[in-house]
Design an enzyme around this catalytic site. Structure first.
Site, mmCIF file in Angstrom:
data_model
loop_
_atom_site.group_PDB
_atom_site.id
_atom_site.type_symbol
_atom_site.label_atom_id
_atom_site.label_comp_id
_atom_site.label_asym_id
_atom_site.label_seq_id
_atom_site.Cartn_x
_atom_site.Cartn_y
_atom_site.Cartn_z
ATOM 1 N N TRP A 105 15.748 -1.933 -0.739
ATOM 2 C CA TRP A 105 16.618 -0.615 -0.361
ATOM 3 C C TRP A 105 16.452 0.535 -1.431
ATOM 4 O O TRP A 105 17.129 1.354 -1.766
ATOM 5 C CB TRP A 105 18.006 -0.727 -0.093
ATOM 6 C CG TRP A 105 18.436 -1.733 1.030
ATOM 7 C CD1 TRP A 105 18.922 -1.008 2.394
ATOM 8 C CD2 TRP A 105 18.270 -2.848 1.278
ATOM 9 N NE1 TRP A 105 19.005 -2.007 3.206
ATOM 10 C CE2 TRP A 105 18.678 -3.207 2.571
ATOM 11 C CE3 TRP A 105 17.902 -4.148 0.543
ATOM 12 C CZ2 TRP A 105 18.762 -4.527 3.094
ATOM 13 C CZ3 TRP A 105 17.888 -5.433 1.101
ATOM 14 C CH2 TRP A 105 18.370 -5.639 2.591
ATOM 15 N N CYS A 139 17.699 -3.834 7.223
ATOM 16 C CA CYS A 139 18.708 -4.492 8.263
ATOM 17 C C CYS A 139 17.807 -4.562 9.618
ATOM 18 O O CYS A 139 17.964 -5.754 10.238
ATOM 19 C CB CYS A 139 20.075 -4.132 7.967
ATOM 20 S SG CYS A 139 20.307 -2.500 9.003
ATOM 21 N N HIS A 143 24.542 -0.903 10.462
ATOM 22 C CA HIS A 143 24.038 -2.179 10.148
ATOM 23 C C HIS A 143 23.662 -2.974 11.326
ATOM 24 O O HIS A 143 24.414 -2.921 12.309
ATOM 25 C CB HIS A 143 25.150 -3.244 9.127
ATOM 26 C CG HIS A 143 24.671 -4.392 8.841
ATOM 27 N ND1 HIS A 143 23.429 -4.464 8.150
ATOM 28 C CD2 HIS A 143 25.039 -5.581 8.676
ATOM 29 C CE1 HIS A 143 23.168 -5.981 7.835
ATOM 30 N NE2 HIS A 143 24.216 -6.424 8.210
ATOM 31 N N ASP A 159 23.704 -13.325 10.950
ATOM 32 C CA ASP A 159 22.998 -12.194 10.249
ATOM 33 C C ASP A 159 22.291 -12.772 8.945
ATOM 34 O O ASP A 159 22.486 -13.503 8.141
ATOM 35 C CB ASP A 159 24.090 -11.376 9.397
ATOM 36 C CG ASP A 159 23.794 -10.098 9.031
ATOM 37 O OD1 ASP A 159 22.698 -9.696 8.949
ATOM 38 O OD2 ASP A 159 24.694 -9.027 8.724
ATOM 39 N N TYR A 183 20.856 4.895 4.254
ATOM 40 C CA TYR A 183 21.894 4.504 5.569
ATOM 41 C C TYR A 183 22.809 3.613 4.934
ATOM 42 O O TYR A 183 23.892 3.302 5.823
ATOM 43 C CB TYR A 183 20.925 3.996 6.548
ATOM 44 C CG TYR A 183 20.716 2.711 6.614
ATOM 45 C CD1 TYR A 183 21.248 1.636 6.966
ATOM 46 C CD2 TYR A 183 19.367 2.226 5.582
ATOM 47 C CE1 TYR A 183 20.861 0.261 6.843
ATOM 48 C CE2 TYR A 183 18.943 1.128 5.687
ATOM 49 C CZ TYR A 183 19.735 0.018 6.225
ATOM 50 O OH TYR A 183 19.170 -1.464 6.146
#
Length: 624
Positions: free
Chosen positions: A249, A284, A343, A366, A458
């Site tokens: 990220w 993600c 997400h 997840d 984001y």
């Protein structure tokens, strides 16, 4: 005398029979794949679903007689054993065998058609198949033959399987659909990303089997849906177990591909299986897309979920603690939790015998590495029904999932009545912002305010500030006063990058009262065009076609080291082309041929990526 002579002839005839042996084994691919709804798998071996009979034909060296005996054996793993159900023996007479059942469907000369039914809780994976004849000195097995290997999957069509899905429409969508749209953006300005799951493409099933092996998950556990998705949640990310995708990220994607440049899961999984090294990079939606492919490929009903304004609770308090300054800006030093614009995670459908009744069905899983669970970066399965009912005492990770969707703020200012309309902003364009102050009191009110603008990822993490302007507005009693602002593109373009958003915050005070509001704007990238042409006639399966990708640079600066990618499940394998520069107003065109393999509604997805321009993508729909 005649009867004795006849008996003597029969006895001698039996003595002259050669020992029973196997000449060939036919796994009956066409009829089995049709019956098991696995014809789409681009695989030369048999792919079947557990709990449902499949057939195979065995040809012996002669017709069987009453005294002949044989068995079919299915082996998985390096140390197969009947104790762990990794060695399954199927018999066809009175002699007992293993848990899988078998029957003789038809006898035609020396060829037998056999029906074999795996149990609905059987181990999922790749089995080696042998046929063994019973000889006086023991068993005589066929030689190892890779063409008879068999893949066994979960079965959403079987009511006794833990992944049984109750309707055909859902099974077609959540198991068989090899393409999807993943929502991104913000809750009031949603965008869609085309994603090729590609679970039926060549090599993907083997890649998923490799993930099982790389995880070192005990083979005996690979029929347990809860253990399977929990392992998958850990293995799709590379955080602590040498898994599939490396998360990044930072905005710096040197040494790999930017997350926004992927068109689907196929290239990622094939690269991971061939190099046995984690693939760089993902965020993600990449983790969710790849995990969805993994589950659907193995027969598990699965879908990608996008949660907007998604909270990340770092301390397990189920409360998202955010600290703001009086001017309305976020204190990143004091705010340990965060709120992502969106997400993506997955949901898998299964029974939950370990939970109270009513908590089965869709389960959150997840694979984005956020927090550890049981020592690994993974999450779930967490019952969606339990989350909705606030039943957080059950496994797995319900507290974390509940906090993501049940946002509660702890803040140090009072919310105001300030508002402004939704915005759609094209990257490179000026932003026209209108701030509305509403005065509900009986007297005019003067507000001293600050408009601040910041580029954010984001995930809510700030990248760089670009605007900070003080202003004063007097609002008449019982009225609304609008204050317009024009933010030039040059102010925010210096910090452009991967899926960046603009966050505007207005904070002010009047007579000791605090007012503020925040607006997040997702920047819309330039357009990428995909067109398809045919050689002659109408589009048909197995006929050559052409796809053309074109892009015109609308920005006032040159794009450098540009990568264009395309893929289409059932149509075209993932392909990539590089361009050193694309000058302003310059058009690039790329043409490729392909031969459609699968029918129905098909998609071709294309992306364009470079360090100064992310998130350019499009898709084209075709029907065969």
């Amino acid at each position: 005398m005649f009867n004795l002579f006849s008996l003597y002839l029969v006895t001698c005839d039996l003595c002259s029979l050669s020992p029973l042996s196997v000449q060939s084994v036919d796994m009956c691919l066409q009829i089995n794949k049709s019956n098991h709804i696995t014809s789409a798998y681009n695989n030369q071996n048999l792919v079947v679903r557990r709990g449902l009979e499949f057939i195979m034909k065995v040809t012996f060296n002669r017709p069987l007689t009453q005294g002949d005996d044989f068995q079919v054996e299915f082996l998985i793993g390096s140390d197969p054993s009947p104790i762990t159900d990794t060695l399954l023996v199927v018999t066809f007479g009175s002699r007992p065998g293993g848990p899988w059942s078998g029957r003789i469907v038809e006898t035609l000369g020396q060829t037998l058609t056999l029906g074999i039914t795996p149990t609905p809780n059987a181990i999922v994976g790749k089995f080696r198949v042998y046929v063994a004849t019973v000889q006086p000195g023991g068993l005589q097995r066929t030689q190892r033959n890779q063409t008879t290997d068999l893949y066994l999957l979960f079965n959403a069509w079987n009511k006794d399987d833990a992944v049984f899905y109750p309707d055909e429409v859902g099974r077609k969508e959540y198991v068989l659909n090899d393409h999807g749209l993943i929502r991104q953006g913000s809750f009031d300005s949603m965008t869609e990303r085309s994603w090729d799951y590609g679970q039926f493409e060549r090599g993907i099933l083997d890649a998923c089997i490799y993930i099982l092996d790389a995880s070192k998950m005990p083979i005996a556990d690979r029929g347990d849906i809860i253990k399977m998705v929990r392992m998958g949640s850990a293995m799709i990310n590379a955080q602590d177990d040498n898994g599939v995708v490396v998360g990044n990220w930072s905005g710096n994607f040197s040494g790999g591909k930017a997350p926004a440049s992927w068109t689907g899961s196929t290239a990622i999984l094939l690269q991971y299986a061939s190099t046995q090294t984690p693939v760089c990079y993902g965020q993600c939606w990449v983790f969710a897309g790849v995990f969805n492919t993994f589950m659907r490929c193995l027969g598990i009903p699965a879908r990608v979920i996008t949660n907007f304004n998604s909270a990340h609770d770092n301390n397990g308090s189920i409360v998202t603690n955010l600290v703001f300054y009086p001017d309305g800006s976020l204190s990143t030093a004091d705010s340990k939790d965060s709120i992502w614009n969106f997400h993506c995670w997955n949901e898998a459908y299964m029974t939950r015998a370990d939970l109270p009744p009513g908590l089965g069905g869709w389960q959150v899983v997840d694979s984005t590495p956020q927090e550890t669970s049981g020592g690994y970066y993974r999450c779930g399965p967490a019952s969606v029904a339990a989350i909705k009912q606030g039943l957080l005492c059950h496994p797995f990770d319900l507290n974390f999932c509940f906090a993501e969707v049940s946002l509660k703020y702890t803040i140090l200012y009072q919310l105001s009545s300030l508002s402004h309309p939704p915005l759609q902003v094209q990257l490179g364009q000026d932003v026209n912002l209108v701030v509305n102050f509403t005065n509900q009191s009986e007297v005019p009110t003067t507000v001293k305010a600050v408009l601040s603008g910041i580029v954010i990822f984001y995930t809510g993490v700030p990248a760089a500030p670009f605007k900070n302007e003080d202003f004063t507005v007097t609002v008449p009693a019982k009225q609304t006063q609008s204050v317009p602002f024009k933010i030039a593109a040059q102010q925010y373009m210096a910090n452009r990058g991967s899926l960046l958003n603009l966050s505007f915050t207005v904070g002010g005070q009047s007579d000791g009262q605090t007012v503020n509001a925040t607006k997040v704007v997702s920047l819309q990238p330039p357009k990428l065009t995909v067109m398809v042409g045919k050689v002659t006639g109408q589009p048909q399966l197995q006929n050559q076609m052409f796809v053309t990708v074109s892009f015109t640079n609308p920005l006032n600066f040159t794009l450098q080291n540009v990568t264009v990618s395309m893929s289409g499940s059932g149509l075209i394998d993932p392909k990539t082309r590089s361009y050193s520069v694309i000058a302003p107003l310059t058009t690039i065109t790329w043409k490729e041929s392909f031969v459609p393999r699968l029918d129905g509604l098909r998609n071709i997805t294309a992306t364009l990526d470079c360090s100064s321009l992310r998130g350019v993508l499009t898709r084209l729909l075709l029907f065969f």
